[in-house]
Design a protein around this motif. Sequence first.
Motif, mmCIF file in Angstrom:
data_model
loop_
_atom_site.group_PDB
_atom_site.id
_atom_site.type_symbol
_atom_site.label_atom_id
_atom_site.label_comp_id
_atom_site.label_asym_id
_atom_site.label_seq_id
_atom_site.Cartn_x
_atom_site.Cartn_y
_atom_site.Cartn_z
ATOM 1 N N UNK A 20 0.825 -1.210 0.000
ATOM 2 C CA UNK A 20 0.000 0.000 0.000
ATOM 3 C C UNK A 20 0.861 1.262 0.000
ATOM 4 N N UNK A 21 1.943 1.245 0.754
ATOM 5 C CA UNK A 21 2.822 2.419 0.804
ATOM 6 C C UNK A 21 3.420 2.684 -0.575
ATOM 7 N N UNK A 22 3.892 1.622 -1.237
ATOM 8 C CA UNK A 22 4.491 1.809 -2.563
ATOM 9 C C UNK A 22 3.467 2.274 -3.583
ATOM 10 N N UNK A 34 5.930 -2.504 -9.422
ATOM 11 C CA UNK A 34 6.452 -3.393 -8.385
ATOM 12 C C UNK A 34 5.325 -4.244 -7.817
ATOM 13 N N UNK A 35 5.643 -5.510 -7.585
ATOM 14 C CA UNK A 35 4.731 -6.418 -6.893
ATOM 15 C C UNK A 35 5.472 -7.018 -5.715
ATOM 16 N N UNK A 67 15.428 2.943 -5.805
ATOM 17 C CA UNK A 67 14.358 3.698 -5.151
ATOM 18 C C UNK A 67 13.964 3.041 -3.825
ATOM 19 N N UNK A 68 13.860 1.718 -3.817
ATOM 20 C CA UNK A 68 13.491 1.014 -2.586
ATOM 21 C C UNK A 68 14.552 1.196 -1.509
ATOM 22 N N UNK A 69 15.811 1.132 -1.890
ATOM 23 C CA UNK A 69 16.897 1.329 -0.920
ATOM 24 C C UNK A 69 16.908 2.764 -0.396
ATOM 25 N N UNK A 70 16.648 3.719 -1.282
ATOM 26 C CA UNK A 70 16.654 5.121 -0.864
ATOM 27 C C UNK A 70 15.488 5.439 0.077
ATOM 28 N N UNK A 71 14.360 4.754 -0.091
ATOM 29 C CA UNK A 71 13.170 5.025 0.726
ATOM 30 C C UNK A 71 12.938 3.970 1.799
ATOM 31 N N UNK A 72 13.939 3.202 2.120
ATOM 32 C CA UNK A 72 13.795 2.120 3.100
ATOM 33 C C UNK A 72 13.380 2.664 4.469
ATOM 34 N N UNK A 73 13.920 3.794 4.880
ATOM 35 C CA UNK A 73 13.591 4.382 6.176
ATOM 36 C C UNK A 73 12.130 4.807 6.261
ATOM 37 N N UNK A 74 11.635 5.443 5.192
ATOM 38 C CA UNK A 74 10.238 5.869 5.174
ATOM 39 C C UNK A 74 9.296 4.669 5.194
ATOM 40 N N UNK A 94 14.630 -7.734 -1.407
ATOM 41 C CA UNK A 94 15.316 -8.750 -2.222
ATOM 42 C C UNK A 94 14.495 -8.955 -3.485
ATOM 43 N N UNK A 95 15.171 -8.809 -4.630
ATOM 44 C CA UNK A 95 14.496 -9.057 -5.911
ATOM 45 C C UNK A 95 14.200 -10.550 -6.020
#
Length: 172
Positions: A20-22, A34-35, A67-74, A94-95
């Motif tokens: 939901x966040x993504x 992304x799924x 993008x996922x690594x950059x927004x991991x904290x949020x 993990x892909x």
Amino acid sequence: MADPARARRVADRIKVIVAEYLEFRLKDERLGFVTITDVRVTGDLQHASVFYTVFGSDAERQTTAEVLEANKGRIRSAVGKGIGIRLTPSLEFIADALPEGAAHIEDLLAATRQRDAELARSAANARHAGEADPYRRREESDAQDTDTAEAVDTAEAAEAADHRDSGGDGRR
């Protein structure tokens, strides 16, 4: 160590919250399609591995990973607010290799279908090595059994005659 059922419930909840966040809250145009396929949580609920797939090219997969690594904290902050446990688990993205594995299986199935088609083509022109019907029919079998029985009777009669001619004691 948490109950495995509780860990499963927390993992399912994290999966929903991250998806939901993504979809609704992360506004980054570099994020691809992304799924979230699976989430696995350690027994102590301290670490969560989030498996994801990206529909698109390798470049899109790479930018989505960035993008996922950059927004991991949020994302972790949203997970912490959403699951309501004392300690928020750390997240690892993990892909998922599921699409590559499925593509490999599809390739194997296509090759198998092609070999089956070749085998069917070669079998269509094939002939039996022996007779077309290798099984004896009942009437043929009875006639052959009668001929065999007569041949056995004739051989036994000849052996008995030889036995009588030799004097009956087995000497000649």
